[in-house]
Scaffold this active site. Structure first.
Site, PDB file in Angstrom:
ATOM      1  N   HIS A 253       0.944  -1.072  -0.061  1.00 27.49           N
ATOM      2  CA  HIS A 253       0.043   0.070   0.075  1.00 27.49           C
ATOM      3  C   HIS A 253       0.899   1.296  -0.012  1.00 27.49           C
ATOM      4  O   HIS A 253       1.767   1.418   0.650  1.00 27.49           O
ATOM      5  CB  HIS A 253      -0.960   0.006   1.067  1.00 27.49           C
ATOM      6  CG  HIS A 253      -2.066   0.914   1.178  1.00 27.49           C
ATOM      7  ND1 HIS A 253      -1.631   2.324   1.495  1.00 27.49           N
ATOM      8  CD2 HIS A 253      -3.302   1.093   0.832  1.00 27.49           C
ATOM      9  CE1 HIS A 253      -2.956   2.973   1.264  1.00 27.49           C
ATOM     10  NE2 HIS A 253      -3.714   2.152   0.823  1.00 27.49           N
TER      11      HIS A 253
ATOM     12  N   GLU B 120      -3.600   2.006  -7.255  1.00 29.65           N
ATOM     13  CA  GLU B 120      -4.174   3.242  -6.439  1.00 29.65           C
ATOM     14  C   GLU B 120      -3.145   4.352  -6.591  1.00 29.65           C
ATOM     15  O   GLU B 120      -2.198   4.461  -6.170  1.00 29.65           O
ATOM     16  CB  GLU B 120      -4.118   2.826  -4.895  1.00 29.65           C
ATOM     17  CG  GLU B 120      -4.947   1.693  -4.516  1.00 29.65           C
ATOM     18  CD  GLU B 120      -5.434   1.853  -2.963  1.00 29.65           C
ATOM     19  OE1 GLU B 120      -6.649   1.919  -2.913  1.00 29.65           O
ATOM     20  OE2 GLU B 120      -4.390   1.507  -2.037  1.00 29.65           O
TER      21      GLU B 120
HETATM   22  P1  13P Z   1      -9.266   6.489  -0.164  1.00 30.73           P
HETATM   23  O1  13P Z   1     -10.833   5.631  -0.476  1.00 30.73           O
HETATM   24  O2  13P Z   1      -9.631   7.165   1.356  1.00 30.73           O
HETATM   25  O3  13P Z   1      -8.910   7.438  -1.157  1.00 30.73           O
HETATM   26  O4  13P Z   1      -8.304   5.331   0.121  1.00 30.73           O
HETATM   27  C1  13P Z   1      -7.993   4.629  -0.821  1.00 30.73           C
HETATM   28  C2  13P Z   1      -6.980   3.639  -0.195  1.00 30.73           C
HETATM   29  O5  13P Z   1      -5.921   3.889  -0.039  1.00 30.73           O
HETATM   30  C3  13P Z   1      -7.553   2.160  -0.088  1.00 30.73           C
HETATM   31  O6  13P Z   1      -6.519   1.096   0.381  1.00 30.73           O
END
Ligand code: 13P
Length: 237
Positions: free
Chosen positions: A88, A157
């Site tokens: 992450h 992400e």
């Molecule tokens: P948000 O949905 O708060 O932008 O976070 C995304 C995330 O990091 C999920 O792992």
């Protein structure tokens, strides 16, 4: 589809337990058959019975041992945890985990057969450098990772979209996911400011196999509505 909630450092043990009770009830009521994963804070993990799979947001590449402050697989398995989030961006950028460390972690949990949700994504300055440097950056995050691992799920992400309310355009997500699918055929989730009012359009993008939701997953009514939207899309297909 795979609908995953990452609580990060939110919700207490008690709050997590009542969240999960409510979520199980709603999913049952809705006859929901989507794959639902929840990653609570490590201290809120408990044995859970139901169709929702709990996962660890992080753990150390060890069974047990002298690693102060860390969690090993033995502590996870006490609660039946067989799912883990690795790579992450908050662990990469805030906690300073290197690709080498992540690979070690990946291989350790792969050997134990864990379902691994492996995250990739670029910070804003890299995106602004253009698509070639951006793809180089993301490709480096695949280095050392077994992209053919049968229990792998990849989550794209973009760092700049996490917790900011900003999201790439739908077209950008589509193009990126198309490119990433060439690196691995594993299910590919999108994460970064996914919420109730954009989840439907995100889930409808080609090569988006699900979502990883942070902030907007913290309220069970909202998250269960997201699971329902995924179910409705699936039912229509
Ligand atoms: P948000 O949905 O708060 O932008 O976070 C995304 C995330 O990091 C999920 O792992």
């Amino acid at each position: 589809m795979i609908i995953a909630a990452n609580f990060k450092t939110n919700l207490t043990r008690k709050q997590t337990a009542s969240y999960l009770d409510a979520l199980e009830d709603i999913l049952k009521e809705d006859d929901n058959s989507q794959e639902v994963l929840v990653f609570p804070a490590i201290s809120s993990i408990d044995a859970h019975e139901g169709r929702v799979a709990l996962g660890a947001q992080n753990a150390y590449a060890t069974l047990n041992g002298a690693f102060t402050g860390e969690t090993g697989s033995e502590q996870l398995e006490e609660f039946g945890i067989k799912t883990i989030l690795i790579g992450h961006s908050e662990r990469r950028h805030i906690l300073g985990e290197t690709q080498e460390e992540l690979v070690k972690k990946f291989n350790f949990y792969k050997k134990l057969g864990y379902k691994i949700v492996y995250c990739v994504g670029e910070p804003l300055d890299i995106r602004e450098d253009g698509s070639e440097p951006m793809m180089e950056y993301i490709s480096a995050q695949y280095e050392g990772i077994d992209t053919e691992y049968e229990n792998l799920i990849v989550a794209y992400e973009p760092v700049w979209a996490i917790g900011t309310g900003l999201t790439p355009t739908l077209r950008d997500i589509e193009l990126l996911h198309l490119t990433l699918k060439q690196k691995s055929t594993a299910p590919l989730l999108y994460g970064g400011s996914v919420k109730l009012d954009n989840i439907e359009e995100v889930l409808n993008i080609q090569n988006v196999d699900g979502v990883l939701v942070g902030g907007a997953s913290l309220v069970v009514e909202d998250f269960s509505k997201m699971c329902k939207i995924a179910q409705n899309i699936d039912d229509k297909e």
